[in-house]
Design an enzyme around this catalytic site. Structure first.
Site, short mmCIF file in Angstrom:
data_model
loop_
_atom_site.label_atom_id
_atom_site.label_comp_id
_atom_site.label_asym_id
_atom_site.label_seq_id
_atom_site.Cartn_x
_atom_site.Cartn_y
_atom_site.Cartn_z
N GLY A 44 0.44 -1.35 0.09
CA GLY A 44 0.14 -0.08 -0.23
C GLY A 44 1.13 1.49 -0.38
N HIS A 45 0.84 1.96 -0.93
CA HIS A 45 1.91 2.78 -1.43
C HIS A 45 1.08 4.11 -1.28
CE1 HIS A 45 5.06 0.25 -3.03
NE2 HIS A 45 5.01 -0.12 -1.52
N GLN A 229 7.07 -4.14 0.89
CA GLN A 229 7.24 -4.30 1.47
C GLN A 229 8.83 -4.20 2.02
OE1 GLN A 229 6.37 -7.26 -1.04
NE2 GLN A 229 4.09 -6.23 -0.02
P1 IMP Z 1 1.28 -11.57 2.83
O1 IMP Z 1 2.58 -10.74 2.09
O2 IMP Z 1 0.43 -10.80 2.53
O3 IMP Z 1 1.06 -13.23 2.55
O4 IMP Z 1 1.77 -11.31 4.57
C1 IMP Z 1 2.77 -11.43 5.45
C2 IMP Z 1 2.94 -11.00 6.15
O5 IMP Z 1 4.08 -9.77 5.08
C3 IMP Z 1 2.40 -10.35 7.17
O6 IMP Z 1 3.00 -10.00 8.19
C4 IMP Z 1 1.87 -9.17 6.20
O7 IMP Z 1 1.67 -7.99 7.20
C5 IMP Z 1 3.45 -8.10 5.91
N1 IMP Z 1 2.88 -7.37 4.22
C6 IMP Z 1 2.49 -7.94 3.74
N2 IMP Z 1 2.81 -7.11 2.75
C7 IMP Z 1 3.25 -5.77 3.61
C8 IMP Z 1 3.31 -4.27 2.76
O8 IMP Z 1 3.56 -4.13 2.12
N3 IMP Z 1 3.62 -3.36 4.24
C9 IMP Z 1 3.47 -4.05 5.65
N4 IMP Z 1 3.53 -5.10 5.34
C10 IMP Z 1 3.44 -5.79 4.78
#
Ligand code: IMP
Length: 433
Positions: A44-45, A229
């Site tokens: 989410g940017h 991420q």
């Molecule tokens: P997933 O990527 O949805 O499988 O989530 C795996 C982990 O990465 C979780 O702890 C999410 O909250 C975290 N996560 C995934 N994308 C983001 C991001 O863009 N910002 C912060 N945390 C993220």
């Protein structure tokens, strides 16, 4: 804006949400291409331009610059429904992305409805032990990619092949959802038709982005690679298993965009002036007290994708040093420095200790990382509102000393300081050589 290098990779050094979108948007003003290379709509940017907020999940943060081409590389997992919705929302705000301005790799894997259902059902079953995923189907889509059973954008654009492969996959995934995950099955008929409609609309956007970017780079065009991420969520190097399912660093930029590593010039690592994370997993400098609440409130620390409150803590140099080492970071962008106004002194974690002995780096096991004790140094605070400052000279001496401390504990020069979400709330400390 200082002169930007020809190709620059922007990556997060913490657990995501470092403010990469804002920095990419700034660098994107000078860029010919802005490229997403991994992750999906778990990202989410948030971009704030003249007071208007735009949140992008899948489309690169160059979307608001009329002359920048946005590229979704082959390493991204693409939910076609989300992509189309994001394109519609941008068009409604006057940012129409014609196929010449948005190129989607034919090799990018597609997130399908059963990926989301499986992601969410597994998290429900995990209960307290959940990863805290975004529920967007990211993990299951990567599983299918590596298992060689995934469907790619090139397949989405080939109606008859896609229909038969997808119907077969739905049968298998529905059996898994019902028999193993004790969840409801999906009615695939309508979903397949909806996806094929997306395929028709998206076909003109789907192309060989690897060749496109190679040609652009050898011709000396400016390309910004936008990470999603952060280093601590990297599937290999992060706080496994509390990570995302992709590699999040510079290596992934080459692989995910399909360009040779030697064509990548400069690496900018983004770090908040403190630390946050969403989802479960170890977080050594986490504050479960009123300081944590204060950072959350003043920093607006709620997830841009899921709206979840972010966990907050002090700056952790051990975390950032690991991201710096893994990625050969040339410069830091330090974001949200304004949020620390009024905190005095400001603790900075310089490393960890366990049972009185110092710990070298970050332990690989999540349970070991839970047991380390952060070692803090304390920096003097300041009371001035930084959000209106635009030059290094305006910063109070204590804020400059805090930046110096970040440089000394990470070993990397800070080139950009962000003092608010707006494009203009940025201080450039040095140009990129
Ligand atoms: P997933 O990527 O949805 O499988 O989530 C795996 C982990 O990465 C979780 O702890 C999410 O909250 C975290 N996560 C995934 N994308 C983001 C991001 O863009 N910002 C912060 N945390 C993220």
């Amino acid at each position: 804006m200082s002169t930007a290098p020809d190709s620059v990779v922007v990556i997060g050094l913490q657990w995501g949400d470092e403010g990469k979108g804002k920095i990419v948007d700034l660098l994107g003003a000078d860029a010919d291409f802005v490229v997403r290379f991994q992750g999906g709509n778990n990202a989410g940017h948030t971009l704030v331009v003249e007071g208007h907020e735009t949140v992008l999940h899948l489309i690169p943060s160059g979307a608001l610059h009329a002359n920048t081409v946005c590229v979704i590389g082959g390493g991204v997992v693409v939910d076609p429904l989300v992509l189309m919705e994001e394109m519609r929302a941008l068009a409604a705000r006057g940012y129409e992305l014609a196929p010449e301005r948005l190129r989607v790799s034919r090799e990018a894997h597609v997130i399908l409805p059963y990926h989301k259902a499986i992601d969410q059902a597994r998290e429900r079953l995990r209960g307290k032990g959940k990863i805290g995923t975004t529920g967007r189907g990211i993990g299951p889509a990567h599983e299918d990619k590596v298992a060689r059973t995934g469907l790619r954008m090139v397949d989405l654009c080939d109606e008859s092949a896609f229909r038969s492969r997808l119907e077969q996959s739905f049968r298998e995934k529905n059996a898994y959802l019902k028999d193993v995950l004790d969840d409801r099955v999906l009615d695939h008929g309508a979903l397949v038709d909806e996806l094929l409609e997306c395929g028709k609309v998206l076909a003109p956007y789907v192309t060989d982005t690897s060749s496109l970017l190679h040609e652009a780079l050898v011709a000396g065009k400016r390309v910004v690679f936008e990470g999603a991420q952060g280093a601590m969520l990297d599937v290999d190097h992060g706080t496994y298993p509390y990570v995302t399912s992709s590699n999040t660093g510079v290596g992934a930029a080459a692989v995910g965009a399909g360009v040779a590593p030697r064509l990548l010039n400069t690496v900018i690592g983004i770090s908040k002036a403190y630390t946050t994370r969403v989802g479960s997993g170890p977080f050594p400098t986490e504050l479960n007290d009123s300081w944590g609440e204060r950072l959350r409130r003043d920093g607006g620390e709620f997830g841009a994708t899921t709206g979840r409150p972010r966990r907050c803590g002090w700056f952790d140099a051990a975390v950032v040093r690991k991201g710096v080492r893994l990625n050969g970071v040339d410069y830091l962008a330090l974001t949200k420095l304004d949020v620390l106004t009024g905190i005095d002194p400001i603790p900075v974690c310089t490393g960890y200790r366990r049972d009185g002995a110092s710990v070298d780096g970050l332990p690989a096991s999540a349970s070991e990382l839970e047991t380390v004790e952060p070692v803090f140094e304390h920096c003097p605070g300041w009371r001035e509102d930084l959000s209106t400052m635009r030059t290094a000279g305006e910063l109070p001496a204590a804020a400059r000393a805090y930046i110096d401390k970040v440089e000394s504990v990470t070993g990397v020069p800070v080139a950009i300081v962000s003092v608010g979400p707006g494009r203009d709330q940025t201080i450039f400390l040095r140009s990129f050589d």
